[in-house]
Design a protein around this motif. Structure first.
Motif, PDB file in Angstrom:
ATOM      1  N   UNK A   1      -8.820   0.819  17.921  1.00  0.00           N
ATOM      2  CA  UNK A   1      -9.936   1.313  18.736  1.00  0.00           C
ATOM      3  C   UNK A   1     -11.214   1.502  17.936  1.00  0.00           C
ATOM      4  N   UNK A   2     -11.081   1.726  16.630  1.00  0.00           N
ATOM      5  CA  UNK A   2     -12.225   2.129  15.815  1.00  0.00           C
ATOM      6  C   UNK A   2     -13.348   1.101  15.833  1.00  0.00           C
ATOM      7  N   UNK A   3     -14.571   1.593  16.081  1.00  0.00           N
ATOM      8  CA  UNK A   3     -15.806   0.794  16.006  1.00  0.00           C
ATOM      9  C   UNK A   3     -15.806  -0.406  16.957  1.00  0.00           C
ATOM     10  N   UNK A   4     -15.086  -0.278  18.062  1.00  0.00           N
ATOM     11  CA  UNK A   4     -15.065  -1.354  19.056  1.00  0.00           C
ATOM     12  C   UNK A   4     -15.544  -0.805  20.393  1.00  0.00           C
ATOM     13  N   UNK A   5     -16.748  -1.170  20.837  1.00  0.00           N
ATOM     14  CA  UNK A   5     -17.311  -0.588  22.067  1.00  0.00           C
ATOM     15  C   UNK A   5     -16.579  -0.987  23.347  1.00  0.00           C
ATOM     16  N   UNK A   6     -15.828  -2.084  23.343  1.00  0.00           N
ATOM     17  CA  UNK A   6     -15.156  -2.524  24.564  1.00  0.00           C
ATOM     18  C   UNK A   6     -13.694  -2.083  24.630  1.00  0.00           C
TER      19      UNK A   6
ATOM     20  N   UNK B   1       0.867  -1.190   0.000  1.00  0.00           N
ATOM     21  CA  UNK B   1       0.000   0.000   0.000  1.00  0.00           C
ATOM     22  C   UNK B   1       0.894   1.228   0.000  1.00  0.00           C
ATOM     23  N   UNK B   2       1.025   1.864  -1.170  1.00  0.00           N
ATOM     24  CA  UNK B   2       1.952   2.981  -1.278  1.00  0.00           C
ATOM     25  C   UNK B   2       3.371   2.466  -1.081  1.00  0.00           C
ATOM     26  N   UNK B   3       4.079   3.056  -0.133  1.00  0.00           N
ATOM     27  CA  UNK B   3       5.439   2.631   0.152  1.00  0.00           C
ATOM     28  C   UNK B   3       5.530   1.653   1.298  1.00  0.00           C
ATOM     29  N   UNK B   4       4.378   1.154   1.784  1.00  0.00           N
ATOM     30  CA  UNK B   4       4.355   0.277   2.949  1.00  0.00           C
ATOM     31  C   UNK B   4       3.605  -1.017   2.634  1.00  0.00           C
ATOM     32  N   UNK B   5       3.514  -1.870   3.648  1.00  0.00           N
ATOM     33  CA  UNK B   5       2.685  -3.063   3.585  1.00  0.00           C
ATOM     34  C   UNK B   5       1.632  -2.986   4.686  1.00  0.00           C
ATOM     35  N   UNK B   6       0.463  -3.561   4.408  1.00  0.00           N
ATOM     36  CA  UNK B   6      -0.592  -3.620   5.415  1.00  0.00           C
ATOM     37  C   UNK B   6      -1.167  -5.026   5.458  1.00  0.00           C
ATOM     38  N   UNK B   7      -1.624  -5.430   6.631  1.00  0.00           N
ATOM     39  CA  UNK B   7      -2.296  -6.713   6.773  1.00  0.00           C
ATOM     40  C   UNK B   7      -3.309  -6.617   7.902  1.00  0.00           C
ATOM     41  N   UNK B   8      -4.515  -7.068   7.648  1.00  0.00           N
ATOM     42  CA  UNK B   8      -5.574  -7.016   8.653  1.00  0.00           C
ATOM     43  C   UNK B   8      -5.365  -8.100   9.695  1.00  0.00           C
ATOM     44  N   UNK B   9      -5.817  -7.829  10.917  1.00  0.00           N
ATOM     45  CA  UNK B   9      -5.766  -8.820  11.985  1.00  0.00           C
ATOM     46  C   UNK B   9      -7.134  -8.901  12.651  1.00  0.00           C
ATOM     47  N   UNK B  10      -7.439 -10.054  13.213  1.00  0.00           N
ATOM     48  CA  UNK B  10      -8.712 -10.261  13.917  1.00  0.00           C
ATOM     49  C   UNK B  10      -8.481  -9.955  15.393  1.00  0.00           C
ATOM     50  N   UNK B  11      -8.563  -8.669  15.738  1.00  0.00           N
ATOM     51  CA  UNK B  11      -8.319  -8.204  17.104  1.00  0.00           C
ATOM     52  C   UNK B  11      -9.640  -7.990  17.825  1.00  0.00           C
ATOM     53  N   UNK B  12      -9.733  -8.516  19.052  1.00  0.00           N
ATOM     54  CA  UNK B  12     -10.946  -8.369  19.842  1.00  0.00           C
ATOM     55  C   UNK B  12     -10.585  -7.941  21.260  1.00  0.00           C
ATOM     56  N   UNK B  13     -11.194  -6.842  21.700  1.00  0.00           N
ATOM     57  CA  UNK B  13     -10.954  -6.347  23.049  1.00  0.00           C
ATOM     58  C   UNK B  13     -11.881  -7.059  24.036  1.00  0.00           C
ATOM     59  N   UNK B  14     -11.289  -7.609  25.074  1.00  0.00           N
ATOM     60  CA  UNK B  14     -12.078  -8.245  26.123  1.00  0.00           C
ATOM     61  C   UNK B  14     -12.789  -7.166  26.931  1.00  0.00           C
ATOM     62  N   UNK B  15     -14.058  -7.388  27.204  1.00  0.00           N
ATOM     63  CA  UNK B  15     -14.869  -6.436  27.973  1.00  0.00           C
ATOM     64  C   UNK B  15     -14.449  -6.496  29.433  1.00  0.00           C
ATOM     65  N   UNK B  16     -13.906  -5.387  29.964  1.00  0.00           N
ATOM     66  CA  UNK B  16     -13.412  -5.371  31.344  1.00  0.00           C
ATOM     67  C   UNK B  16     -14.530  -5.596  32.358  1.00  0.00           C
TER      68      UNK B  16
END
Length: 433
Positions: free
Chosen positions: A104-109, A60-75
């Protein structure tokens, strides 16, 4: 002051992670500039790709990107976790470094108020006691944040201040020294001497096995490993590689560009390979970067990799096989190589194996010296290619009885394995307790 919701004992965090099937736990002390705007710095090389499960790597442009399946545990309700759908790793080859973005985006927890940008007048440029935990469960990553002076933060910093630690947990009660466990198991196997050739079936039952690759299966059977073909390490976080020769195969990726990708293995092999008889063709030959291969007339090159700096200059480049007109007849993009290197190479144990034929059948025994490679990096693989230590050694075949067999191998001599790891050691196994 620590947030009372997240101020829990380490044993409680391990219990929570176990709910989600976490088998490895990473943690890192954050600095002032680890925030939602400036991203979270994860490392100064691309070995992170071997530690954290991710999707396909894309330039992507001059870099590389890769998506990850990240999930925040609800405290507040730690039995549930919510996805951060915009989370991704960004790889900056010019530095190089890897950063976590969109976490952080679109993650309520997500604990957003603790990961916002710190005003310039309050920045110190130092680590500030916040600890980010990343629990690995298959392809999913479960995140938890501990704040400064919390029980969790103090526990981690008292063990290894400031660094990122990888831990494998045994029933989440204590951290397991997987290196020592591996050595002890291999010592026991070495002492057994000759072991009848075998493998485990789908139900974990040991059965006779006589295939040419039985040395590896027999070793895995001693570890209770059922052959499954997945990309996970074999023993805790270690990949086992039994070898009987000086030359080892590193990876076998199919070209994703050039003429090969257009016409397929069979036509490519017939066009650039050599004929064994009327209907049998082989595409073989030792191809090293910058040299013409006498057997095929093709040349292997690295486009977009600077050997002098050890960095990728052009993320859209790759490994190319050129014909006499300098046209790429096969290409492996950097995107595919970065993605293919994978987690299996991160911690690898190389075990020498011998084979013999006994009255009872084929048997194997495993050597007294092992080699442990830790902290691999696809950039190190490219550098090894550039220095002609690693090379392309295909074994593609087209025949009337077996059809088309694709085997695009990148290989290396056993003596050069250390070039692929940030840490490499030889360990002598003791024959007696």
């Amino acid at each position: 002051m620590a947030d009372p919701i997240s101020d829990i004992e380490p044993a409680e965090l391990f219990k929570i992670m176990r709910i989600f099937g976490v088998t490895r736990l990473l943690y890192k002390e954050l600095a002032d500039n680890d925030n939602s705007k400036q991203q979270i710095y994860l490392g100064s090389n691309f070995s992170v790709l071997s530690e954290i499960p991710c999707s396909l790597v894309a330039a992507s442009g001059g870099n590389f990107k890769t998506s990850i399946d990240l999930r925040w545990i609800d405290a507040e309700h730690p039995e549930r976790a919510c996805s951060a759908p915009e989370a991704k790793l960004i790889l900056y080859p010019q530095y190089p470094e890897v950063r976590l973005s969109g976490f952080l985006l679109r993650c309520p927890t997500a604990p957003g108020r603790f990961l916002q940008e710190i005003p310039k007048e309050l920045r110190t440029g130092e680590r500030n006691g916040r600890i980010l935990f990343l629990g690995i469960s298959g392809s999913v990553i479960y995140a938890w944040l501990a704040l400064k002076n919390s029980i969790l933060s103090n526990h981690c910093l008292s063990r290894s201040p400031g660094s990122r630690i990888i831990g494998c947990f045994d029933e989440y009660t204590h951290e397991t020294d997987t290196r020592q466990s591996l050595i002890e198991k291999l010592t026991s196997i070495h002492r057994r001497g000759w072991i009848d050739s075998c493998r485990l079936d789908a139900f974990g039952k040991c059965i006779p096995y006589s295939s040419p690759n039985a040395g590896g299966y027999t070793l895995e059977a001693q570890f209770g490993i059922i052959p499954n073909g997945n990309s996970e390490p074999d023993f805790h976080d270690w990949e086992l590689k039994a070898h009987s020769r000086d030359i080892l195969t590193l990876l076998t990726p199919e070209p994703d560009g050039g003429l090969y990708a257009s016409i397929g293995t069979a036509d490519f092999t017939k066009r650039f390979g050599h004929r064994r008889d009327a209907d049998t063709f082989y595409f073989t030959g030792n191809h090293r970067v910058g040299r013409d291969c006498q057997k095929t007339g093709l040349k292997l090159v690295l486009r977009g990799f600077n050997h002098a700096t050890g960095k990728i200059d052009d993320p859209h480049g790759g490994i190319q096989l050129l014909d006499a007109s300098m046209h790429p007849v096969a290409e492996w993009s950097f995107e595919s190589i970065l993605g293919h290197w994978g987690r299996k190479h991160h911690r690898t144990c190389y075990v020498q194996v011998e084979k013999c034929t006994l009255p009872s059948g084929v048997a194997y025994r495993y050597g007294s010296t092992i080699q442990l490679g830790q902290g691999t990096d696809p950039i190190l693989f490219l550098a090894s290619l550039a220095s002609e230590k690693a090379y392309y050694d295909p074994a593609c075949k087209v025949s009337p009885d077996r059809g088309c067999k694709a085997r695009n191998q990148f290989r290396i001599n056993h003596r050069d394995l250390n070039s692929l790891y940030h840490r490499f050691e030889r360990v002598q196994l003791t024959r007696h307790p």
